[in-house]
Design a protein around this motif. Structure first.
Motif, PDB file in Angstrom:
ATOM      1  N   MET A 174       0.687  -1.327   0.038  1.00 49.25           N
ATOM      2  CA  MET A 174       0.036   0.034   0.092  1.00 49.25           C
ATOM      3  C   MET A 174       0.793   1.283   0.083  1.00 49.25           C
ATOM      4  O   MET A 174       1.923   1.142   0.779  1.00 49.25           O
ATOM      5  CB  MET A 174      -0.878  -0.094   1.314  1.00 49.25           C
ATOM      6  N   GLY A 175       0.603   2.308  -0.806  1.00 52.68           N
ATOM      7  CA  GLY A 175       1.078   3.599  -0.604  1.00 52.68           C
ATOM      8  C   GLY A 175       0.249   4.587  -1.050  1.00 52.68           C
ATOM      9  O   GLY A 175      -0.742   4.559  -1.892  1.00 52.68           O
ATOM     10  N   ILE A 176       0.991   5.816  -0.963  1.00 47.43           N
ATOM     11  CA  ILE A 176       0.329   7.169  -1.516  1.00 47.43           C
ATOM     12  C   ILE A 176       1.071   7.596  -2.659  1.00 47.43           C
ATOM     13  O   ILE A 176       2.332   7.901  -2.425  1.00 47.43           O
ATOM     14  CB  ILE A 176       0.075   8.148  -0.442  1.00 47.43           C
ATOM     15  N   PHE A 177       0.473   7.680  -3.858  1.00 45.40           N
ATOM     16  CA  PHE A 177       1.428   8.278  -4.881  1.00 45.40           C
ATOM     17  C   PHE A 177       0.680   9.313  -5.465  1.00 45.40           C
ATOM     18  O   PHE A 177      -0.273   9.478  -5.310  1.00 45.40           O
ATOM     19  CB  PHE A 177       1.010   7.034  -5.948  1.00 45.40           C
ATOM     20  N   SER A 178       1.698  10.158  -5.850  1.00 49.06           N
ATOM     21  CA  SER A 178       1.307  11.402  -6.492  1.00 49.06           C
ATOM     22  C   SER A 178       1.715  11.468  -8.111  1.00 49.06           C
ATOM     23  O   SER A 178       2.783  10.812  -8.218  1.00 49.06           O
ATOM     24  CB  SER A 178       1.854  12.888  -5.820  1.00 49.06           C
ATOM     25  N   GLU A 179       1.520  12.409  -8.959  1.00 47.15           N
ATOM     26  CA  GLU A 179       2.127  12.396 -10.241  1.00 47.15           C
ATOM     27  C   GLU A 179       3.439  13.064 -10.305  1.00 47.15           C
ATOM     28  O   GLU A 179       3.995  13.101 -11.144  1.00 47.15           O
ATOM     29  CB  GLU A 179       0.852  13.039 -11.176  1.00 47.15           C
ATOM     30  N   THR A 180       3.783  13.779  -9.363  1.00 46.67           N
ATOM     31  CA  THR A 180       4.744  14.636  -9.300  1.00 46.67           C
ATOM     32  C   THR A 180       5.974  14.155  -8.555  1.00 46.67           C
ATOM     33  O   THR A 180       7.176  14.248  -8.654  1.00 46.67           O
ATOM     34  CB  THR A 180       4.554  16.002  -8.471  1.00 46.67           C
ATOM     35  N   GLU A 181       5.855  12.878  -7.567  1.00 45.43           N
ATOM     36  CA  GLU A 181       6.910  12.353  -6.881  1.00 45.43           C
ATOM     37  C   GLU A 181       6.499  10.855  -6.679  1.00 45.43           C
ATOM     38  O   GLU A 181       5.231  10.482  -6.285  1.00 45.43           O
ATOM     39  CB  GLU A 181       7.217  13.283  -5.625  1.00 45.43           C
ATOM     40  N   LEU A 182       7.439  10.274  -6.368  1.00 40.77           N
ATOM     41  CA  LEU A 182       7.388   8.750  -5.894  1.00 40.77           C
ATOM     42  C   LEU A 182       7.105   8.680  -4.458  1.00 40.77           C
ATOM     43  O   LEU A 182       7.269   9.575  -3.665  1.00 40.77           O
ATOM     44  CB  LEU A 182       8.570   7.967  -6.337  1.00 40.77           C
ATOM     45  N   PRO A 183       6.391   7.479  -4.051  1.00 38.46           N
ATOM     46  CA  PRO A 183       6.148   7.717  -2.672  1.00 38.46           C
ATOM     47  C   PRO A 183       7.333   7.233  -1.568  1.00 38.46           C
ATOM     48  O   PRO A 183       8.211   6.690  -2.325  1.00 38.46           O
ATOM     49  CB  PRO A 183       5.236   6.424  -2.354  1.00 38.46           C
ATOM     50  N   LYS A 184       7.536   8.071  -0.695  1.00 34.70           N
ATOM     51  CA  LYS A 184       8.534   7.902   0.248  1.00 34.70           C
ATOM     52  C   LYS A 184       8.550   6.544   0.832  1.00 34.70           C
ATOM     53  O   LYS A 184       9.477   6.058   1.096  1.00 34.70           O
ATOM     54  CB  LYS A 184       8.708   9.051   1.223  1.00 34.70           C
ATOM     55  N   ASN A 185       7.592   6.035   1.421  1.00 29.18           N
ATOM     56  CA  ASN A 185       7.436   4.776   2.060  1.00 29.18           C
ATOM     57  C   ASN A 185       6.276   4.138   1.412  1.00 29.18           C
ATOM     58  O   ASN A 185       5.108   4.583   1.203  1.00 29.18           O
ATOM     59  CB  ASN A 185       7.106   4.853   3.192  1.00 29.18           C
ATOM     60  N   TRP A 186       6.528   2.940   1.233  1.00 26.81           N
ATOM     61  CA  TRP A 186       5.335   1.659   0.909  1.00 26.81           C
ATOM     62  C   TRP A 186       5.195   1.025   2.168  1.00 26.81           C
ATOM     63  O   TRP A 186       5.884   0.733   2.936  1.00 26.81           O
ATOM     64  CB  TRP A 186       5.672   1.091  -0.296  1.00 26.81           C
ATOM     65  N   TYR A 187       3.900   0.563   2.295  1.00 27.99           N
ATOM     66  CA  TYR A 187       3.765  -0.188   3.652  1.00 27.99           C
ATOM     67  C   TYR A 187       3.281  -1.821   3.024  1.00 27.99           C
ATOM     68  O   TYR A 187       2.742  -1.903   2.055  1.00 27.99           O
ATOM     69  CB  TYR A 187       2.651   0.270   4.516  1.00 27.99           C
ATOM     70  N   MET A 188       3.943  -2.785   3.473  1.00 27.59           N
ATOM     71  CA  MET A 188       3.562  -4.175   3.077  1.00 27.59           C
ATOM     72  C   MET A 188       2.827  -4.958   4.095  1.00 27.59           C
ATOM     73  O   MET A 188       3.345  -4.634   5.345  1.00 27.59           O
ATOM     74  CB  MET A 188       4.849  -4.955   2.484  1.00 27.59           C
TER      75      MET A 188
END
Length: 138
Positions: free
Chosen positions: A58-72
């Motif tokens: 799971m993660g928060i994604f924006s069109e301008t930057e990659l997510p800093k953290n993903w959670y698994m």
């Protein structure tokens, strides 16, 4: 002879390709569209959940930057229920995360049980406690 051997090798190659998906329509990337909580609706289009085999990412994604953290986390999908647990941060120094870190992803406990209200190849609707989560396949 060479042509026959080529056909046999090509046939074996195609037949040996096997899908690793074991969860039917659930497997894949899902974009969270909305969360209904006690009558109020929160709309979002930047939160993604990805289900593959027994792992949810799971993660928060924006069109301008990659997510800093993903959670698994791990999940089990049986019948009309999904149980998710063992969440950790990726990448991270220690990996372990606390429930407060997951609140931005609308996960409020270390073990979460969802009821699958609807699932097809385009739409996923989950419910948990007083919340209803609506997803679209991405």
């Amino acid at each position: 002879m060479l042509k026959k051997l080529l056909y046999i090798c090509l046939s074996l190659l195609v037949l040996s390709c096997e899908k690793i998906f074991i969860n039917g329509d659930l497997d894949g990337m899902w974009r969270l569209q909305s969360v209904e909580d006690n009558g109020s609706v929160i709309y979002t289009d930047t939160i993604f959940y990805s289900f593959q085999r027994h792992l949810v990412m799971m993660g928060i994604f924006s069109e301008t930057e990659l997510p800093k953290n993903w959670y698994m986390g791990c999940f089990a999908y049986e019948g009309d229920s999904i149980i998710m647990n063992n969440f950790y941060r990726y990448p991270g120094t220690d990996g372990i995360c606390v429930p407060e870190e997951l609140e931005n992803l609308h996960i409020y406990d270390t073990i979460v049980g969802f009821k699958v209200e609807h699932l097809d190849d385009k739409v996923l609707v989950l419910s948990e406690a007083d919340r209803k989560y609506s997803f679209r396949k991405w």
